[in-house]
Scaffold this active site. Sequence first.
Site, PDB file in Angstrom:
ATOM      1  N   HIS A 122       0.762  -1.276  -0.048  1.00 42.80           N
ATOM      2  CA  HIS A 122       0.013   0.092  -0.013  1.00 42.80           C
ATOM      3  C   HIS A 122       0.779   1.247   0.068  1.00 42.80           C
ATOM      4  CE1 HIS A 122       0.885   0.652   4.298  1.00 42.80           C
ATOM      5  NE2 HIS A 122       0.871  -0.618   4.321  1.00 42.80           N
ATOM      6  N   ASP A 123       0.376   2.217  -0.751  1.00 40.98           N
ATOM      7  CA  ASP A 123       0.900   3.468  -0.696  1.00 40.98           C
ATOM      8  C   ASP A 123       2.358   3.911  -1.412  1.00 40.98           C
ATOM      9  OD1 ASP A 123      -1.176   5.222   0.576  1.00 40.98           O
ATOM     10  OD2 ASP A 123      -0.647   3.432   2.128  1.00 40.98           O
ATOM     11  N   GLY A 140       5.011  -0.832   2.977  1.00 39.42           N
ATOM     12  CA  GLY A 140       4.109  -0.009   2.457  1.00 39.42           C
ATOM     13  C   GLY A 140       5.134   1.438   2.250  1.00 39.42           C
TER      14      GLY A 140
END
Length: 266
Positions: A122-123, A140
Amino acid sequence: MSTSIHPSAIVSDKATIGDNVVVGPCSVIEDNVVIGDGCVIESFVHLKSYVRLGVDNHVHSYVCIGGEPQHLAYKNEETWVEIGDSNTLRECVTVNRGTVQGNGRTVLGSHCLLMAYAHVAHDCILGDHVIMANAVNLAGHVEIGNHAVVSGMAAVQQFLRIGEYAFLGGSSGYNLDIPPYMLAHGVRGRLMGPNLIGLRRHGFDTTVCRALKKAYKIIFRSGLPREKALEQALNDYPDVAEVANLVGFMRGTKCGVAPDFHKNGD
């Protein structure tokens, strides 16, 4: 060529499919997915909700894009994966959506190659022409610059930055930022100096390569305090943009920069 969707594929009527797209057998495309013109989605691919693909991407079998973030604070918010143009994602690659605590999106640029079993958490934000070899794992919020290469089975800790044209050796763990143009390797990735072979392959001339090599020695091996070393590198090479970029990256680090292997070798 018109768009071709295999009869066994499951494609939501809330997905947007461009022209000349191929969707192979048994693939699943959920709501709120956008697939640009000319993409090839092979068999058994799963494109989950809130995914955008640009044009001319090739997604191989068993890839999963848009999976929920592996983040305990995630509460089913609408977050996205955004992928540019002309990327190749090989078998079993996974790319997770962003979080509201982060960017709200995970981003892959254009002309990238993600080899089999690579994972983008994520991200993360990846630039253009990035190569991730087999079984690379990004935690992340990792940022990777243009033309960087991450070798097989490397693991990159959360929130790190990998600079443009960097080369990360395989079977290594990275827990500190890797500056642009540098070569890193080791059980805990340490800097080995400029990525001279890679730079020459990308057309960097001898003047720039020599300047980066000498700037590296000033910054990491002169014994000067870090800020004084950065100032000296800039003073010695005021007209070399790559040296300025290297210094700017190091001044902007939040996690710290990997040391030279002579000081903290494995």
